[in-house]
Scaffold this motif. Structure first.
Motif, short mmCIF file in Angstrom:
data_model
loop_
_atom_site.label_atom_id
_atom_site.label_comp_id
_atom_site.label_asym_id
_atom_site.label_seq_id
_atom_site.Cartn_x
_atom_site.Cartn_y
_atom_site.Cartn_z
N SER A 121 -85.27 20.58 22.99
CA SER A 121 -85.26 21.75 23.97
C SER A 121 -84.80 20.98 25.32
N GLU A 163 -84.21 21.06 31.38
CA GLU A 163 -85.07 21.57 30.69
C GLU A 163 -86.29 20.51 30.31
N GLU A 164 -86.71 20.73 28.71
CA GLU A 164 -87.83 19.71 28.46
C GLU A 164 -87.52 18.22 28.55
N PHE A 195 -89.95 16.13 30.35
CA PHE A 195 -91.27 15.47 29.98
C PHE A 195 -91.23 14.24 30.09
#
Length: 529
Positions: A167, A184-185, A188
């Motif tokens: 993602s 986006e992710e 992380f």
């Protein structure tokens, strides 16, 4: 002393004919009338007087969608909002590097290449040329695209051979080399290696943001802070302590989806809490942002026909997530900017109906690119559109290149949503946009940037000033299931008022020049200029 007489104010709108003064008892409006008659009613009683000195009195404004934690961080971070070119952005970074000890992270936010002349994004080599002694991590204004230097990639454990996560993605140049962009992710990996702020820093961050909100005339905010605070228990403790210490600010808390299980363990349910701190919906993401072309469109981007954007999860998984939330009795609040994402979340909502036991509606957050069929589906659901009018000022005209002329009929179509009978709440999405609610109201009324003088971008979607103010008053109250408690000036309702120096209905310029005189929460002056 149980009574407070607020007198000599100009009550907003429909309440102007009822008088110029209000009696408050125990944080509730007891009477509305003219000063002399209310003073007679209070004769023989002990009461305090607050003179509004002919200022204008609105119902207490509430931001329906923002992030107190990130706004508090913004007040202490490298803020790139004012950069108008790549060179200016890099110059601001150099200044921060000069005063930051080697080895410490440099965190910045709110860069926006669409505001740059020419439109250019710094690459990883340009960041490395400024510093290889600090990890640099800069968040775009949309909070869905990021930019980092090589030292940040090294600490995150990301190299040329690292595959993209499911993602998200790492930006690459034509030769396949990392160019510094992160989508986006994929972010992380970078946030997980940044130093964890301790409890006192987290608490001070929230306090700082709440005080700034009061300064700007906000009496309450709907916020999602768990990605910063780290646990539901910490969230509850910080807000409880701040209230015990006398911070007069109301919050409605959305619970980020990964924390749902902890919320269940803590015994939290949607709609529970008290007048200062309430639990709201479960926050989820269906797509990204238009600026980075990660918002999910049903047809390819006009200026990038190779992509339709990015779904955060496929439809079956999204359906399962909504079903799991429904099993706990919570509504959902879903970030969906593109029409493709809106279709996905509406499909999931239709498949798993909201029971209504919490008294709270579902939320479709943002809804910037819609279609007529989607609006009809929205109108049939117990749903509120959680919109951010200020996006119009930030995203036009470049957003027209992204979506193309054929998709403008339902582009940031706030007027059509209201005409379809869909309740709408107004927020800023701060720190992505300025927290000042009058800037959001101005954008809803003019469909233009503050410095522009034209008929507005897609002017048929303009709201009048009363409709725009209702987004931040009654609209926010409906979204929080508090229409009987807040949002209007009426006997029995909470004594929350935003007191300003001028009549904002006179002209759009008044919205830009307005000064907050007082912010009154629960019948007490929480901020005075």
């Amino acid at each position: 002393m149980t009574f407070v007489l607020f007198k000599h104010g100009r009550l907003y709108g429909e309440w102007a004919s009822k008088g110029d003064s209000i009696v408050v008892q125990h944080g509730r409006i007891q009477a509305i009338g003219y000063a002399r008659e209310l003073e007679l009613q209070l004769s023989g009683k002990e009461y305090e007087t607050v003179d509004w000195e002919d200022a204008y009195v609105l119902p207490g404004l509430t931001d329906s969608h923002m992030h107190l934690s990130m706004h508090g961080m913004k007040l202490a971070m490298l803020d790139l909002t004012s950069a108008t070119s790549k060179e200016e952005m890099l110059a601001m970074l150099r200044k921060r590097v000069a005063v930051t000890p080697p080895g410490e992270w440099i965190l910045g936010l709110n860069w926006n290449e669409n505001a740059f002349i020419p439109v250019e994004i710094p690459d990883i080599a340009e960041l490395d040329a400024i510093t290889d002694q600090h990890p640099v991590y800069l968040t775009r204004t949309c909070f869905h695209t990021f930019l980092a230097n090589s030292e940040a990639f090294r600490r995150a454990g990301i190299n040329e051979d690292t595959p993209d996560p499911a993602s998200g993605a790492y930006g690459r140049d034509a030769d396949g080399r990392l160019n510094g962009l992160i989508y986006e992710e994929a972010s992380f990996a970078f946030t997980s290696v940044q130093p964890e702020p301790d409890y006192s820093v987290k608490k001070d961050t929230i306090r700082r943001a709440c005080m700034d909100a009061l300064r700007l005339g906000l009496t309450a905010a709907h916020t999602e802070d768990l990605r910063f605070l780290g646990s539901v228990e910490t969230m509850q403790q910080i807000y409880r302590e701040l209230r015990e210490e006398g911070l007069p600010f109301r919050t409605h808390q959305l619970i980020y989806h990964p924390f749902l299980e902890e919320a269940k363990v803590q015994g939290l349910r949607a709609g529970t809490g008290n007048e200062w701190f309430k639990i709201g919906a479960i926050k989820m993401f269906a797509d990204g942002a238009i600026g980075g072309r990660t918002a999910l469109l049903s047809e390819p981007y006009s200026d990038a026909p190779h992509t339709c954007g990015m779904a955060i999860q496929p439809q079956p998984e999204l359906n399962q997530m909504v079903a799991a939330v429904r099993a706990t009795g919570y509504p959902v609040a879903v970030h969906a900017i593109g029409d493709g994402a809106a279709h996905m979340i509406l499909t999931a909502m239709e498949a798993h109906a909201l029971t209504g036991e919490s008294g709270l509606p579902d939320r479709l957050i943002h809804g910037q690119v819609l279609r007529g069929d989607l609006v009809k589906r929205m109108a049939k659901l117990p749903l509120i559109a959680d919109i951010q009018p200020r996006f119009v000022a930030s995203d036009f005209p470049w957003v027209l290149d992204r979506v193309g002329k054929e998709r403008t009929e339902y582009l940031y179509a706030w007027k059509k949503l209201l005409e379809a009978g869909i309740p709408c709440a107004g927020g800023s999405d701060a720190p992505i946009e300025p927290l000042n609610p009058f800037l959001g109201i101005h954008a809803a009324v003019t469909r233009a940037k503050p410095e522009e003088m034209h008929e507005g971008y897609l002017p048929a979607e303009k709201l009048d000033v009363h409709e725009a103010i209702r987004l931040f008053t009654t609209g926010s109250a409906v979204a929080a299931g508090e229409a009987d408690e807040r949002g209007t000036i009426a006997e029995g309702k909470a004594a929350d008022f935003t007191v300003i120096d001028r009549d904002v209905s006179e002209s759009p310029q008044a919205l830009l020049d307005v000064k907050v005189r007082m912010t009154i929460v629960n019948g007490k002056v929480a901020y005075r200029s």
